[in-house]
Design an enzyme around this catalytic site. Structure first.
Site, PDB file in Angstrom:
ATOM      1  N   ASP A  65     -49.758  45.617 -14.921  1.00 21.33           N
ATOM      2  CA  ASP A  65     -51.057  45.463 -14.271  1.00 21.33           C
ATOM      3  C   ASP A  65     -51.962  44.436 -14.960  1.00 21.33           C
ATOM      4  O   ASP A  65     -52.237  44.544 -16.151  1.00 21.33           O
ATOM      5  CB  ASP A  65     -51.779  46.800 -14.237  1.00 21.33           C
ATOM      6  CG  ASP A  65     -50.923  47.902 -13.612  1.00 21.33           C
ATOM      7  OD1 ASP A  65     -49.727  47.975 -13.935  1.00 21.33           O
ATOM      8  OD2 ASP A  65     -51.461  48.701 -12.835  1.00 21.33           O
ATOM      9  N   ASP A 101     -50.243  44.978  -9.066  1.00 23.42           N
ATOM     10  CA  ASP A 101     -51.649  45.143  -9.422  1.00 23.42           C
ATOM     11  C   ASP A 101     -52.210  43.914 -10.125  1.00 23.42           C
ATOM     12  O   ASP A 101     -52.786  43.991 -11.209  1.00 23.42           O
ATOM     13  CB  ASP A 101     -51.879  46.403 -10.260  1.00 23.42           C
ATOM     14  CG  ASP A 101     -51.984  47.655  -9.398  1.00 23.42           C
ATOM     15  OD1 ASP A 101     -51.658  47.575  -8.194  1.00 23.42           O
ATOM     16  OD2 ASP A 101     -52.381  48.712  -9.923  1.00 23.42           O
ATOM     17  N   HIS A 137     -52.563  48.377  -5.503  1.00 19.99           N
ATOM     18  CA  HIS A 137     -53.780  47.623  -5.193  1.00 19.99           C
ATOM     19  C   HIS A 137     -53.515  46.464  -4.243  1.00 19.99           C
ATOM     20  O   HIS A 137     -54.391  46.132  -3.427  1.00 19.99           O
ATOM     21  CB  HIS A 137     -54.443  47.158  -6.484  1.00 19.99           C
ATOM     22  CG  HIS A 137     -55.218  48.261  -7.144  1.00 19.99           C
ATOM     23  ND1 HIS A 137     -56.549  48.498  -6.897  1.00 19.99           N
ATOM     24  CD2 HIS A 137     -54.824  49.231  -8.009  1.00 19.99           C
ATOM     25  CE1 HIS A 137     -56.952  49.540  -7.595  1.00 19.99           C
ATOM     26  NE2 HIS A 137     -55.916  50.012  -8.274  1.00 19.99           N
ATOM     27  N   HIS A 204     -43.706  49.561  -9.454  1.00 20.13           N
ATOM     28  CA  HIS A 204     -45.078  49.773  -9.937  1.00 20.13           C
ATOM     29  C   HIS A 204     -45.288  51.203 -10.423  1.00 20.13           C
ATOM     30  O   HIS A 204     -45.754  51.418 -11.545  1.00 20.13           O
ATOM     31  CB  HIS A 204     -46.081  49.446  -8.833  1.00 20.13           C
ATOM     32  CG  HIS A 204     -47.502  49.533  -9.292  1.00 20.13           C
ATOM     33  ND1 HIS A 204     -48.018  48.679 -10.233  1.00 20.13           N
ATOM     34  CD2 HIS A 204     -48.509  50.390  -8.953  1.00 20.13           C
ATOM     35  CE1 HIS A 204     -49.292  48.995 -10.459  1.00 20.13           C
ATOM     36  NE2 HIS A 204     -49.609  50.019  -9.695  1.00 20.13           N
TER      37      HIS A 204
END
Length: 325
Positions: A65, A101, A137, A204
């Protein structure tokens, strides 16, 4: 319906304080299928011809991320010796896996995405590549979920054209950029949400046996079709609480025995050795669990979380950890 969904999320943004999965936009009403006789999909057989899988003798590096922090991104790219001081690719034939992300929370989202897209072209030209996975995201932005966008995240996309009525003017460029078939949604509609490289599975959040039975290539292709605007909605499994972009099952400080057992089943079924996940910040840096079969590499590198950028280098076995100062 898509426009109404986006507006509803925008108006509710301030009311939500925690990161939670959102349901897909409504589809046609469910109709009972009296003749449904489909069997549960069988697990995929391990083979190097699967679309999600890549075998390579090149150097492989991974980090997690970024959350809109350009300085953190640059520091880890330089620490891994993939990029020079001019933000140019120098990794030759190396393969970089970024587990999603790039977006939200930080002020440099567009610059972060633009840099990664530029480097992907340069890496490919040099014989290497970037496997850019989508995290929760990215998917949230394509769904029109604007809860975690900083104010600059709206300003930086104001030049993106597109007709998105029923959305406040300040958000129109951002929404136009990321809705299905938008220029940024299509730009990230490349590798899906799960990838395998050599002996590692990258994702993720986490991969469950349910995902394996559903089919990793199927999940990736359905997700990408939606992002490109050629499918009406993402697969429901993608959005599930324990789905690949939301699961934290393997990222707890001490995963349960059942979680580690399932992790082993997933990897053994796919013929792989380890899983590499992001999504859940590890306050003490990159960590292993389940007897070394999972690496958790979200170290909260963005200023929003205050951690240090970490990456895994798979030139050694087990992988070595690179920390950017």
């Amino acid at each position: 319906m898509k426009k109404i969904f986006v507006l509803a999320i925008f108006l509710l943004a301030a009311a939500s304080g925690c990161e939670t999965p959102q349901k897909a936009p409504p589809q046609e009403p469910a109709v009972e299928k009296k003749t449904e006789t489909k069997e549960e999909p069988k697990p995929e057989a391990p083979t190097t011809t699967r679309d999600f899988y890549k075998s390579t003798e090149s150097r492989v590096v991974a980090f997690a991320d970024v959350h809109g922090d350009l300085q953190a991104l640059r520091s880890i790219l330089r620490a891994t010796k993939l990029v020079d001081e001019n933000d140019s690719w120098i990794g030759r034939d190396a393969i970089l896996v970024q587990t999603g992300d790039l977006l939200d929370r930080g002020p440099d989202e567009r610059a972060v995405v633009d840099l990664m897209l530029k480097l992907a072209k340069e890496a490919e030209a040099a014989g290497g590549g970037i496997i850019q996975l989508n995290g929760n995201h990215e998917i949230m932005n394509v769904m029109g979920d604007l809860r975690y966008i900083p104010s600059k995240g709206f300003e930086d996309f104001q030049d993106i054209p597109g007709e998105v009525p029923n959305v406040p003017e300040v958000a129109r460029g951002r929404v136009a950029a990321w809705l299905p078939a938008g220029p940024y949604a299509k730009a990230l509609a490349t590798h899906g949400v799960i990838a395998g490289v050599n002996n590692a599975l990258f994702v993720h959040g986490g991969v469950s046996m349910q995902v394996v039975r559903y089919g990793i290539d199927r999940l990736n292709s359905e997700t990408l079709a939606w992002m490109r605007g050629v499918a009406p909605a993402p697969p429901q499994l993608l959005l599930a609480q324990d789905g690949p972009i939301w699961s934290r099952r393997y990222s707890e400080p001490e995963p349960s025995k059942s979680a580690c057992d399932e992790l082993g089943n997933v990897l053994d079924t796919l013929g792989l050795k380890i899983m590499v996940v992001g999504h859940t910040v590890q306050k003490n840096g990159a960590t292993q669990a389940c007897g070394g079969r999972v690496w958790r590499i979200d170290t909260g590198m963005s200023a929003h979380y205050g951690g240090k950028p970490h990456a895994l280098d798979f030139s050694t076995d087990p992988p070595s950890v690179i920390v950017a100062e």
